[in-house]
Design a protein around this motif. Structure first.
Motif, PDB file in Angstrom:
ATOM      1  N   LEU A 197       0.836  -1.210   0.000  1.00 58.75           N
ATOM      2  CA  LEU A 197       0.000   0.000   0.000  1.00 58.75           C
ATOM      3  C   LEU A 197       0.867   1.254   0.000  1.00 58.75           C
ATOM      4  N   GLU A 252       0.794   6.191   3.564  1.00 58.19           N
ATOM      5  CA  GLU A 252      -0.275   6.629   4.475  1.00 58.19           C
ATOM      6  C   GLU A 252      -1.337   5.551   4.670  1.00 58.19           C
ATOM      7  N   GLU A 253      -1.628   4.794   3.629  1.00 58.22           N
ATOM      8  CA  GLU A 253      -2.631   3.728   3.750  1.00 58.22           C
ATOM      9  C   GLU A 253      -2.089   2.561   4.579  1.00 58.22           C
ATOM     10  N   ASN A 254      -0.799   2.275   4.413  1.00 57.17           N
ATOM     11  CA  ASN A 254      -0.143   1.245   5.234  1.00 57.17           C
ATOM     12  C   ASN A 254      -0.238   1.650   6.708  1.00 57.17           C
ATOM     13  N   GLU A 275      -4.004   1.261   7.979  1.00 61.35           N
ATOM     14  CA  GLU A 275      -4.430  -0.137   8.174  1.00 61.35           C
ATOM     15  C   GLU A 275      -3.688  -0.759   9.365  1.00 61.35           C
TER      16      GLU A 275
END
Ligand code: G3H
Ligand code: 13P
Ligand code: ZN
Ligand code: NA
Length: 306
Positions: free
Chosen positions: A107, A110-112, A115
């Protein structure tokens, strides 16, 4: 008993060794690893991938682990390998795992973080350890193919750990999953590992894709009808060096697969009249045990650390 990896990693970090994290998906693999750990009095991490969970079923995994722990005091971590999202992490946390990996390495940064944070929140409320990953290993990882290693950036690693609160971090320093890790010389970016370790003092680092691709088992498989050409793993001296540093968890799956396949091919070829599965499965269980013992003694350095 089933335990958190916390104390294992504290011991490993301070003592300059690593804990082996072995992938499991059936009874013989679990038995072989457990026997090796018991004989060497070594702490163990048994890890289950989504594929393993699908193959065996979570119910069988949990009951096999329960059986494995009946007659031993050995500390064992039950860990989810490469959890792809919050949902699978939640499922195994609710099911009794003591550690999970949320793998958001594919990802955007920021998405990593988002999550991983979500998993950390749920896991920590329940006393469960969280491994995350930053950077990308070459090869196939969760159906995402990366041609080249995307090495973990040390400054990003610090920001990632601070913002997510994850308990350990898998990094990319040149290893990859599977049996074909290097085409030329095998090398790992130890300067990068040292940099990350200096910025994150006492913080446990995880090495994925860390099988040696034991040449003896590749040769055995090939001698008895296999076709595993050009296989190459991480040399043992590099793994020992990583274990002496901040690396506290070394992931091994491919070497288990190769040990079983080599020995089963040999057994089948040498015993053409035998059709009792206990013959070849028993032989492969013994091979897993001896391979894991060798790792514990000569590669991980975690003998008598239980
Ligand atoms: O990192 C991957 C592990 O070797 C597990 O592989 O997803 O085929 O079970 P798998
Ligand atoms: P190997 O393919 O080198 O055994 O790596 C296993 C792994 O990283 C499991 O997460
Ligand atoms: Zn992995
Ligand atoms: Na170490």
């Amino acid at each position: 008993p089933l335990v958190s990896p916390k104390e294992m990693f504290e011991g490993a970090y301070a003592g300059g060794y690593a804990i082996g994290a072995f992938n499991v998906n059936n009874m013989e693999i679990i038995q072989g690893i457990m026997e090796a750990g018991s004989e060497e009095n070594a702490p163990l991490i048994l890890q289950v991938s989504a594929g393993a969970k699908k193959y065996a079923g979570l119910g069988y995994i949990m009951k096999l682990m329960e059986a494995a722990l009946l007659d031993t005091d050995l500390p064992v971590v039950l860990h989810l390998d490469h959890g792809a999202n919050f949902e699978i992490c939640k499922e195994v946390i609710d099911g009794g795992f003591t550690s999970v990996m949320i793998d958001g390495s594919h990802l955007p940064f920021e998405e990593n973080i988002a999550e991983t944070k979500k998993v950390v929140e749920y896991a920590h409320e329940r006393g469960v350890w969280v491994e995350a990953e930053l950077g990308r290993l070459a090869g196939v990882e969760e159906d995402v193919v990366s041609e080249k290693t995307i090495y973990t950036d040390p400054d990003e690693a610090v920001e990632f750990v601070e913002r997510t609160g994850c308990d350990s971090l898998a990094i990319a320093i040149g290893t990859s999953h599977g049996a074909y890790k290097f085409t030329g010389e095998a090398k790992l970016d130890f300067d990068r590992l040292d940099k990350i370790a200096s910025l994150l003092p006492n913080y446990p680092i995880v090495l994925h894709g860390a099988s040696s691709v034991v040449p003896e088992f590749v040769a055995m498989a090939n001698e008895f009808g296999g076709d595993i050409a050009g296989a190459k793993g991480v040399p043992e001296d590099l793994l020992r060096k990583a274990a002496s540093k901040a690396v506290c968890k070394i992931n091994i799956d491919t070497d288990i697969r190769l040990a079983m396949t080599g020995v089963i091919r040999k057994f089948m070829a040498e015993n053409p009249t035998v059709f009792d599965p206990r013959g070849y499965l028993g032989a492969s269980r013994e091979a897993v045990k001896e391979m894991v013992r060798h790792k514990i003694i000569n590669v991980l350095g975690c003998s008598n650390k239980a």
